[in-house]
Write a protein that holds these residues in place. Structure first.
Motif, short mmCIF file in Angstrom:
data_model
loop_
_atom_site.label_atom_id
_atom_site.label_comp_id
_atom_site.label_asym_id
_atom_site.label_seq_id
_atom_site.Cartn_x
_atom_site.Cartn_y
_atom_site.Cartn_z
N ASP A 211 4.04 16.84 -16.54
CA ASP A 211 5.37 17.17 -16.02
C ASP A 211 5.46 18.55 -15.40
OD1 ASP A 211 6.40 14.71 -16.71
OD2 ASP A 211 7.01 15.37 -18.71
N GLU A 212 4.46 19.39 -15.62
CA GLU A 212 4.52 20.75 -15.10
C GLU A 212 3.89 20.89 -13.72
OE1 GLU A 212 3.03 23.37 -18.10
OE2 GLU A 212 4.26 22.43 -19.63
N LEU A 213 3.16 19.88 -13.27
CA LEU A 213 2.51 19.93 -11.97
C LEU A 213 3.20 18.96 -11.00
CD1 LEU A 213 -1.24 19.92 -13.06
CD2 LEU A 213 0.11 21.87 -12.26
N PRO A 214 3.20 19.28 -9.71
CA PRO A 214 3.80 18.35 -8.73
C PRO A 214 2.87 17.16 -8.48
CG PRO A 214 2.86 20.23 -7.61
CD PRO A 214 2.72 20.51 -9.09
N TYR A 215 3.41 16.15 -7.82
CA TYR A 215 2.58 15.02 -7.40
C TYR A 215 1.50 15.52 -6.45
CZ TYR A 215 5.62 11.36 -9.22
OH TYR A 215 6.33 10.52 -10.03
N GLU A 216 0.32 14.90 -6.54
CA GLU A 216 -0.78 15.23 -5.64
C GLU A 216 -1.22 13.96 -4.92
OE1 GLU A 216 -5.41 16.54 -6.10
OE2 GLU A 216 -3.95 17.47 -7.43
N HIS A 217 -1.36 14.05 -3.61
CA HIS A 217 -1.83 12.91 -2.82
C HIS A 217 -3.28 12.62 -3.20
CE1 HIS A 217 -3.81 11.18 0.78
NE2 HIS A 217 -2.75 10.39 0.71
N ILE A 218 -3.57 11.36 -3.54
CA ILE A 218 -4.94 11.00 -3.90
C ILE A 218 -5.55 9.93 -3.01
CG2 ILE A 218 -4.81 11.80 -6.29
CD1 ILE A 218 -4.34 8.90 -7.15
N ASP A 219 -4.74 9.18 -2.27
CA ASP A 219 -5.31 8.15 -1.40
C ASP A 219 -4.24 7.58 -0.47
OD1 ASP A 219 -7.31 6.56 -0.35
OD2 ASP A 219 -7.52 5.29 -2.12
N THR A 220 -4.69 7.03 0.65
CA THR A 220 -3.85 6.28 1.56
C THR A 220 -4.63 5.04 1.95
OG1 THR A 220 -2.83 8.29 2.41
CG2 THR A 220 -2.61 6.31 3.76
N VAL A 221 -4.01 3.87 1.81
CA VAL A 221 -4.71 2.62 2.09
C VAL A 221 -3.82 1.67 2.89
CG1 VAL A 221 -6.19 2.77 0.04
CG2 VAL A 221 -4.03 1.56 -0.09
N GLU A 222 -4.47 0.67 3.47
CA GLU A 222 -3.76 -0.39 4.18
C GLU A 222 -4.18 -1.72 3.59
OE1 GLU A 222 -3.79 -3.49 7.51
OE2 GLU A 222 -5.50 -2.18 7.26
N VAL A 223 -3.20 -2.59 3.35
CA VAL A 223 -3.49 -3.95 2.90
C VAL A 223 -2.73 -4.92 3.80
CG1 VAL A 223 -4.00 -3.27 0.51
CG2 VAL A 223 -1.68 -3.95 1.12
N LYS A 224 -3.11 -6.19 3.72
CA LYS A 224 -2.58 -7.19 4.65
C LYS A 224 -1.43 -8.03 4.10
CE LYS A 224 -5.85 -6.43 7.74
NZ LYS A 224 -5.61 -5.42 8.71
N THR A 225 -1.36 -8.21 2.77
CA THR A 225 -0.36 -9.11 2.20
C THR A 225 0.40 -8.46 1.06
OG1 THR A 225 -1.82 -10.06 0.52
CG2 THR A 225 -1.88 -11.09 2.72
N GLU A 226 1.54 -9.06 0.72
CA GLU A 226 2.33 -8.58 -0.40
C GLU A 226 1.55 -8.68 -1.71
OE1 GLU A 226 3.31 -10.80 1.85
OE2 GLU A 226 5.23 -10.17 2.68
#
Length: 78
Positions: free
Chosen positions: A44-59
């Motif tokens: 709770d003391e640290l901010p969110y950190e970006h760890i990945d970005t992905v693309e998928v095709k379906t729900e």
């Protein structure tokens, strides 16, 4: 019809009670059917950190990604 955009929050209360993930999910973004930006917050003391970005095709792939991400981290803590 408008494109969907939503967030999913996953809280890991098993291995580390304060760790959680945030998934920002956008439909038809940057030529991706489902564009997902993943963030992690280890306490709770640290901010969110970006760890990945992905693309998928379906729900189904969207929810499998969320499920697999959670359980991959959970299993790794045992």
């Amino acid at each position: 019809m408008e494109n969907m955009a939503f967030d999913i929050q996953v809280f890991d209360g098993y291995s580390q009670p304060n760790r959680h993930f945030s998934f920002e999910i956008t439909e038809d973004y940057e030529e991706d059917k489902w564009h997902i930006v993943i963030f992690e917050k280890v306490n709770d003391e640290l901010p969110y950190e970006h760890i990945d970005t992905v693309e998928v095709k379906t729900e189904k792939e969207v929810f499998n990604l969320v499920r697999n991400y959670y359980f991959a981290y959970h299993e790794g803590e045992k």
